[in-house]
Write an enzyme that holds these catalytic residues in place. Sequence first.
Site, PDB file in Angstrom:
ATOM      1  N   THR A   1      -1.591   4.896  -9.844  1.00 17.52           N
ATOM      2  CA  THR A   1      -0.976   5.763 -10.852  1.00 17.52           C
ATOM      3  C   THR A   1      -0.298   4.929 -11.926  1.00 17.52           C
ATOM      4  OG1 THR A   1      -0.605   7.520  -9.226  1.00 17.52           O
ATOM      5  CG2 THR A   1       0.706   7.597 -11.239  1.00 17.52           C
TER       6      THR A   1
ATOM      7  N   CYS B   1      19.988  20.664  -0.040  1.00 20.92           N
ATOM      8  CA  CYS B   1      18.926  19.912   0.655  1.00 20.92           C
ATOM      9  C   CYS B   1      19.527  18.646   1.262  1.00 20.92           C
ATOM     10  CB  CYS B   1      17.794  19.572  -0.311  1.00 20.92           C
ATOM     11  SG  CYS B   1      16.484  18.559   0.417  1.00 20.92           S
TER      12      CYS B   1
ATOM     13  N   ASP C   1      -9.551  -3.109  -5.650  1.00 18.77           N
ATOM     14  CA  ASP C   1      -9.168  -2.575  -4.338  1.00 18.77           C
ATOM     15  C   ASP C   1     -10.378  -1.869  -3.731  1.00 18.77           C
ATOM     16  OD1 ASP C   1      -8.137  -1.288  -2.148  1.00 18.77           O
ATOM     17  OD2 ASP C   1      -6.427  -0.406  -3.200  1.00 18.77           O
TER      18      ASP C   1
ATOM     19  N   LYS D   1       0.442   2.218  -6.894  1.00 17.63           N
ATOM     20  CA  LYS D   1      -0.076   1.201  -7.814  1.00 17.63           C
ATOM     21  C   LYS D   1      -1.093   1.783  -8.786  1.00 17.63           C
ATOM     22  CE  LYS D   1      -1.658  -1.526  -4.660  1.00 17.63           C
ATOM     23  NZ  LYS D   1      -1.228  -0.724  -3.494  1.00 17.63           N
TER      24      LYS D   1
ATOM     25  N   GLY E   1       0.813  -1.212   0.000  1.00 22.27           N
ATOM     26  CA  GLY E   1       0.000   0.000   0.000  1.00 22.27           C
ATOM     27  C   GLY E   1       0.846   1.261   0.000  1.00 22.27           C
TER      28      GLY E   1
END
Length: 335
Positions: free
Chosen positions: A36, A274, A58, A34, A30
């Site tokens: 997309t 960053c 799902d 998936k 999860g």
Amino acid sequence: MADNLEPLEPSLQNLVEQDSLKWIFVGGKGGVGKTTCSSSLAVQLSKVRESVLIISTDPAHNISDAFDQKFTKVPTKVNGFDNLFAMEIDPNAGLNELPEEYFDGENEALRQGRHARDDQRPCPGIDEAMSYAEVMKLVKGMNFSVVVFDTAPTGHTLRLIAFPQVVEKGLGKLLRLKMKVAPLLSQFVSMLGMADVNADTLSQKLDDMLRVITQVNEQFKNPDQTTFVCVCIAEFFSLYETERLVQELTKCGIDVHNIIVNQLLFLQKSHDSCSMCASRFKIQEKYLDQIADLYEDFHVTKLPLLEKEVRGPESIRSFSENLMKPFDPKAEPKE
């Protein structure tokens, strides 16, 4: 593996070009993206296939959110496409939740099976197993060139994948014993309140049920018709789930040779300041190396973590190009 093994194309081009494929399952842990990925794959398939259906099994049903369009248990054309359809069903609900138009013509047998199964609800496990079987049989009879399944997280998906073997084996044993247990079957029928059904009738129903399961199981195990795409991110737990999924799929005899690694950082010079980006990049690099070692005989597609969410048909259409060719962080982003 041999040291001189050529790396496989890092894309899903092989799946899009495989005209024989009928079912493509997309699954994983999860939260790895998936939906997309499955939506993007369906978009690419719609370019080369006559008709494509993406179906969500799902219970969360995220494809409506992905395409920014409400879908139901009826195949609905996706906005902006002529040959791409989507639907959302819950296999646990069984055929009782599916609309009547699915049961016309050739699917009349499924309609009868649905009503017969209403009387079997006291049997634990039977309902879920046959719900899966009937849904898959229903999809098998639909007139789509290819079906993409946006599946639930790994555990739920493994039950979906394993059910044909389990039920086929169980029903086969039961039918082989039917002559010995005919008196017990009669008692069993009475307990279910099916007084008008004798042991022979029940045996015939089980025989028909086994035939459906066998057909689904055969297609599941046919690599020319069915394959599975694993989606993960470059983190420990996701990689662990992916390896578990690959092993279970292999055990079930289901083809799997494509892995998508999603949400990857591709560091630019602008990210030099960053520190968190640099740390995440190092972590991902470590797990990408492990993925390369574990899955050198797989097509491993690497997808980027984007600044904006992928939502809506045009956004998915643009993102789907990353499935066909390696992502280039230096390329100008498409609006």
